[in-house]
Design a protein around this motif. Structure first.
Motif, PDB file in Angstrom:
ATOM      1  N   VAL A 109       0.837  -1.203   0.000  1.00 10.84           N
ATOM      2  CA  VAL A 109       0.000   0.000   0.000  1.00 10.84           C
ATOM      3  C   VAL A 109       0.870   1.250   0.000  1.00 10.84           C
ATOM      4  N   ILE A 110       1.917   1.261   0.841  1.00  7.86           N
ATOM      5  CA  ILE A 110       2.818   2.419   0.885  1.00  7.86           C
ATOM      6  C   ILE A 110       3.469   2.634  -0.470  1.00  7.86           C
ATOM      7  N   ARG A 111       3.868   1.528  -1.119  1.00  7.52           N
ATOM      8  CA  ARG A 111       4.507   1.653  -2.437  1.00  7.52           C
ATOM      9  C   ARG A 111       3.559   2.254  -3.457  1.00  7.52           C
ATOM     10  N   THR A 112       2.285   1.963  -3.385  1.00 10.76           N
ATOM     11  CA  THR A 112       1.309   2.533  -4.320  1.00 10.76           C
ATOM     12  C   THR A 112       1.198   4.046  -4.142  1.00 10.76           C
ATOM     13  N   PHE A 113       1.063   4.498  -2.894  1.00  9.91           N
ATOM     14  CA  PHE A 113       0.982   5.940  -2.645  1.00  9.91           C
ATOM     15  C   PHE A 113       2.273   6.652  -3.031  1.00  9.91           C
ATOM     16  N   LEU A 114       3.403   6.001  -2.824  1.00  5.23           N
ATOM     17  CA  LEU A 114       4.671   6.598  -3.241  1.00  5.23           C
ATOM     18  C   LEU A 114       4.729   6.758  -4.760  1.00  5.23           C
ATOM     19  N   SER A 115       4.183   5.784  -5.493  1.00  5.14           N
ATOM     20  CA  SER A 115       4.178   5.873  -6.960  1.00  5.14           C
ATOM     21  C   SER A 115       3.386   7.087  -7.431  1.00  5.14           C
ATOM     22  N   ILE A 116       2.219   7.311  -6.830  1.00  7.53           N
ATOM     23  CA  ILE A 116       1.394   8.464  -7.214  1.00  7.53           C
ATOM     24  C   ILE A 116       2.093   9.772  -6.843  1.00  7.53           C
ATOM     25  N   TYR A 117       2.710   9.787  -5.662  1.00  8.47           N
ATOM     26  CA  TYR A 117       3.402  11.004  -5.235  1.00  8.47           C
ATOM     27  C   TYR A 117       4.574  11.315  -6.151  1.00  8.47           C
ATOM     28  N   VAL A 118       5.349  10.309  -6.538  1.00 12.10           N
ATOM     29  CA  VAL A 118       6.495  10.510  -7.427  1.00 12.10           C
ATOM     30  C   VAL A 118       6.032  10.997  -8.794  1.00 12.10           C
ATOM     31  N   ALA A 119       4.892  10.457  -9.298  1.00 14.20           N
ATOM     32  CA  ALA A 119       4.373  10.904 -10.591  1.00 14.20           C
ATOM     33  C   ALA A 119       3.999  12.387 -10.544  1.00 14.20           C
ATOM     34  N   ILE A 147      12.771  11.512  -1.349  1.00 14.41           N
ATOM     35  CA  ILE A 147      11.779  10.441  -1.406  1.00 14.41           C
ATOM     36  C   ILE A 147      12.362   9.156  -1.986  1.00 14.41           C
ATOM     37  N   ALA A 148      13.514   9.259  -2.674  1.00 16.68           N
ATOM     38  CA  ALA A 148      14.111   8.074  -3.297  1.00 16.68           C
ATOM     39  C   ALA A 148      14.585   7.076  -2.255  1.00 16.68           C
ATOM     40  N   ILE A 149      15.054   7.600  -1.094  1.00 12.82           N
ATOM     41  CA  ILE A 149      15.587   6.699  -0.053  1.00 12.82           C
ATOM     42  C   ILE A 149      14.494   5.794   0.506  1.00 12.82           C
ATOM     43  N   PRO A 150      13.361   6.332   1.026  1.00  7.01           N
ATOM     44  CA  PRO A 150      12.307   5.422   1.508  1.00  7.01           C
ATOM     45  C   PRO A 150      11.682   4.577   0.397  1.00  7.01           C
ATOM     46  N   ALA A 151      11.645   5.130  -0.845  1.00  9.77           N
ATOM     47  CA  ALA A 151      11.051   4.369  -1.950  1.00  9.77           C
ATOM     48  C   ALA A 151      11.870   3.124  -2.259  1.00  9.77           C
ATOM     49  N   THR A 152      13.210   3.263  -2.309  1.00 12.78           N
ATOM     50  CA  THR A 152      14.055   2.087  -2.562  1.00 12.78           C
ATOM     51  C   THR A 152      13.990   1.104  -1.404  1.00 12.78           C
ATOM     52  N   ILE A 154      11.384   0.611   0.534  1.00 11.06           N
ATOM     53  CA  ILE A 154      10.095  -0.084   0.418  1.00 11.06           C
ATOM     54  C   ILE A 154      10.155  -1.144  -0.678  1.00 11.06           C
ATOM     55  N   ASN A 155      10.797  -0.823  -1.800  1.00  9.29           N
ATOM     56  CA  ASN A 155      10.928  -1.812  -2.882  1.00  9.29           C
ATOM     57  C   ASN A 155      11.708  -3.044  -2.421  1.00  9.29           C
ATOM     58  N   SER A 156      12.796  -2.798  -1.682  1.00  8.54           N
ATOM     59  CA  SER A 156      13.584  -3.917  -1.166  1.00  8.54           C
ATOM     60  C   SER A 156      12.790  -4.713  -0.137  1.00  8.54           C
ATOM     61  N   MET A 157      12.018  -4.021   0.702  1.00  2.00           N
ATOM     62  CA  MET A 157      11.213  -4.709   1.699  1.00  2.00           C
ATOM     63  C   MET A 157      10.162  -5.602   1.056  1.00  2.00           C
ATOM     64  N   ILE A 158       9.593  -5.145  -0.070  1.00  5.71           N
ATOM     65  CA  ILE A 158       8.584  -5.962  -0.761  1.00  5.71           C
ATOM     66  C   ILE A 158       9.201  -7.287  -1.204  1.00  5.71           C
ATOM     67  N   ARG A 159      10.400  -7.222  -1.800  1.00  8.61           N
ATOM     68  CA  ARG A 159      11.061  -8.461  -2.234  1.00  8.61           C
ATOM     69  C   ARG A 159      11.474  -9.316  -1.041  1.00  8.61           C
TER      70      ARG A 159
END
Length: 737
Positions: A109-119, A147-152, A154-159
């Motif tokens: 869910v956090i990754r989805t909101f981050l995607s919209i915010y980055v866009a 925002i790149a630091i928490p985004a990366t 979160i991506n690593s946490m998903i995997r």
């Protein structure tokens, strides 16, 4: 009898005032009707019901075979199996699996909101670039890197959570499967009594791993894309509304195109579930062949059978590669169509969707310094990024159907494995070879088997003996393929009643031990036996486990159980002394020495180690199946006498006459379903055997002497037929004397 019937008709006609002829015809009609009703009708009913039951049995049998041939698919059965497996891998709300699943969902869910915010942030960056506003551009770039630091992360946490979730799922499923596999000798029954599961080892390893990895990966590929699609669609509509343009046509167009794409892909999609399940089956078969070669390497080397084994291995590998190439070929054109629809068609539709709000915009942009170019650029960049994220989400949703179908294949194999384990636990065995054959014809000689839906019913009664007596009452010996070896066996064995079991190969000697040990079911009759711990079975080839020398003697006990019984290493040394193996302790380096005992010990040493286990456990009964065939006669006699001195009752299968003197009774099978049980008179039996061997020796030389006689008659010119008659008369006289 005729006079009595005539008198009865005459008396009845007088009472009813009816002529005798009329009454006679009526009586005959009544007798015929009564005969038809009482005799013919019941027999016809039995025949009809028998035919109907045979027809129903055949239909049920075909249904079972059809179900086996039908491949896995995304249907009701798949969802039922998946629901059952989910209850196993997620046993509770507060279980480790559920907690990890919750954390994984939060990161998605956090990754989805981050995607919209980055866009949106990227749209603002492009806007200030077009405006040449350096200050705000630097501010936006700073936010971008922040925002790149928490985004990366979160991506690593998903995997990370996906991999960890798959491992936890696998641990739960393996723990449950192993528990079933080792209950009630399921590991033996599933391969020897039931034929539905060909490669249990592959199912317990590769299939379980593939299923848990697939379901953990599929959860990520379904949850995040669904959330992305909903939030991005809402954000695009809000973005179009902020421009004053039409907000409805774009999402509607996108939804229609996505639905059409999904419909087309689903219509032309190959049956990947069946293909993957067949690939897994062939992988398991190839692995089983490798395992068999490793297990029987010595025998293959002695026979020089490497060419045959190489041919079987190559054939299995080619079968696997053929299936894999078939999957590759089907994926080729399917992926081509998939890429055409999702890459090029969707890109064109996406440009139309982003242009509609701009072309239909009613917002007044003349007041801005650049005529609204930067605002339109910001909108276009933001909408484009959102559409790319949305298209990626929808693409993953559509391609996930292929993964769902593959998951159906893994689910079917794992679900079928657990079902077979549970059926075996409940005494329900199904063998395809039995279903394929006509069972009715096979059970005609003896009515000891009954079937339901092509499956033999287990109607025998097994009870526990309190005084240690073994009692068999009308117990048949039936193989897993429903071949009746002995239709009925009635026998009573009491403690200290040492039983010798003899007969030709395949007559049911070892099968009797399997029934007594509880490995084979009792299909009918009554079996009364002591608890399993009071009977110890020693085969011709004893099993040598991986472990220390001490472990070989106390198997299947552990060292902790040995100490609990109060047995020390000195006691074990004394046990090895009984079987003349005490030198092993010094030769191998002590009790804690670890070796590959299967190769280190000779054949005779392994058999004596099996007897050593007998003296360690001290059971009430010893089931000995040719267990001393590689041991010298003097040591063999010493071990048998020691077993009797320890109060162990012997049930022995052997062909050695030297062991007859250690037994009191004999059970002799004739190989045709018959048997004979009697007291054993060793001296008389040995005398008869010597006489038999003497007669065989005398008779074996007769054919060669007859040939020589014919040659001599031919040389001398005499009639050989007369000489043969004389020899025959002389032989008859000698035999009668």
């Amino acid at each position: 009898m005729t006079n009595a019937v005539s008198k009865l008709i005459r008396d009845t006609s007088q009472k009813l005032n009816v002529s005798e002829s009329t009454l006679s015809r009526t009586g005959m009609s009544f007798v015929v009707a009564l005969y038809l009703y009482k005799v013919v009708y019941p027999r016809a009913k039995v025949v009809y019901s028998g035919l109907t039951s045979k027809e129903e049995q055949q239909n049920n049998k075909h249904d079972i075979l059809k179900a086996r041939k039908r491949g896995p698919a995304v249907n009701k059965e798949f969802f039922q199996q998946l629901q059952r497996l989910l209850k196993i891998i997620i046993p509770g709300v507060w279980s480790k699996s559920a907690v990890l699943l919750g954390l994984h969902t939060i990161t998605l869910v956090i990754r989805t909101f981050l995607s919209i915010y980055v866009a949106r942030l990227e749209g603002k960056i492009v806007k200030y670039i077009v405006r040449k506003d350096v200050g705000k551009f630097v501010l936006m770039i700073t936010k971008w890197f922040s925002i790149a630091i928490p985004a990366t992360f979160i991506n690593s946490m998903i995997r990370f959570l996906e991999s960890h979730l798959a491992m936890v799922f696998r641990t739960q499923l393996v723990r449950y499967s192993y528990k079933l596999y080792f209950q009630n000798q399921c590991y033996y029954r599933v391969s020897n009594l039931d034929g539905r599961l060909e490669n249990a080892d592959h199912c317990l390893t590769e299939d379980v791993t593939a299923f848990t990895s697939s379901i953990a990966h599929l959860y990520s590929h379904l949850t995040k894309p669904l959330l992305d699609s909903l939030l991005i669609t809402y954000s695009l509509a809000e973005l179009a509304r902020s421009r004053g343009g039409a907000s409805l046509p774009g999402p509607v167009l996108g939804t229609v195109v996505v639905m059409l794409t999904g419909r087309i892909l689903r219509k032309v999609s190959p049956k990947f579930g069946s293909l993957v399940a067949e690939e897994a089956h062939r992988k398991g078969y190839l692995r089983a062949i490798h395992s068999r070669i490793i297990t029987n390497a010595e025998e293959i080397a002695f026979y020089g059978g490497h060419k045959v084994e190489h041919g079987i291995l190559v054939k299995a590998y080619h079968s696997l590669t053929k299936q894999m190439i078939l999957i590759f070929n089907k994926r080729l054109w399917y992926i081509m169509l998939e890429q055409f629809l999702m890459k090029y068609t969707w890109s064109g539709v996406g440009m139309i969707m982003t242009s509609i709000p701009l072309l239909t915009s009613t917002k007044n942009e003349s007041e801005e310094s650049d005529g609204g170019v930067s605002e339109r650029t910001q909108y276009f960049t933001t909408a484009k990024n959102m559409l790319m994220s949305g298209a990626d989400a929808v693409e993953r949703l559509l391609t996930s159907y292929k993964e769902i179908v593959e998951l159906a294949g893994y689910t079917a194999r794992v679900g079928n494995m657990l079902k077979v384990f549970e059926d075996v636990q409940n005494g329900r065995y199904i063998r395809p070879s039995v279903l394929m054959n006509d069972l009715d014809e096979r059970q005609q000689p003896y009515s000891v088997l009954s079937f339901h839906n092509g499956v033999p019913l287990i109607n025998g009664v097994v009870t526990e003996s309190k005084d240690g007596t073994i009692l068999l009452e009308d117990v048949p010996i039936i193989t897993p393929n429903c071949d009746i070896v002995v239709p009925s066996l009635t026998l009573t064995v009491t403690p200290q009643m040492h039983l010798l079991i003899t007969g030709p190969n395949g007559c049911g000697k070892s099968s009797l031990f399997r029934i007594l040990s509880g490995l084979w079911p009792v299909y009918s009759g009554h079996l009364q036996k002591p608890v399993t711990s009071d009977m110890f079975y020693i085969p011709q080839r004893p099993y040598m486990l991986v472990g220390t020398l001490r472990d070989q003697v106390i198997y299947p006990d552990s060292v902790t159980e040995m100490k609990r019984k109060g047995i020390t290493d000195e006691d074990l040394t004394n046990i090895l002394g009984i079987v003349n193996l005490q030198h092993l302790v010094t030769r191998e380096g002590g009790w804690d020495a670890e070796q590959d005992w299967k190769d280190v010990l000779s054949g005779g040493e392994k058999q004596r180690m099996g007897i050593a286990r007998l003296f360690y456990h001290k059971p009430r009964y010893a089931l000995l199946d040719e267990c001393t065939s590689a041991v010298s006669i003097d040591v063999e006699g010493q071990m048998y006498q020691s077993a009797k001195d320890h109060g162990i009752t012997l049930l022995t299968i052997t062909h050695r006459p030297s062991l007859w003197k250690f037994h009191t009774h004999v059970l002799q099978f004739d190989g045709e379903g018959g048997w004979k049980f009697d007291r054993l008179d060793t001296d008389k039996r040995l005398g008869l055997k010597e006489e038999k061997q003497h007669l065989e020796t005398l008779l074996s030389d007769i054919p060669s002497k007859m040939e020589r006689l014919k040659e001599l008659c031919s040389i001398l010119g005499e009639d050989s037929s007369l000489m043969e008659e004389r020899v025959g008369e002389h032989s008859d006289t000698t035999l009668s004397d």
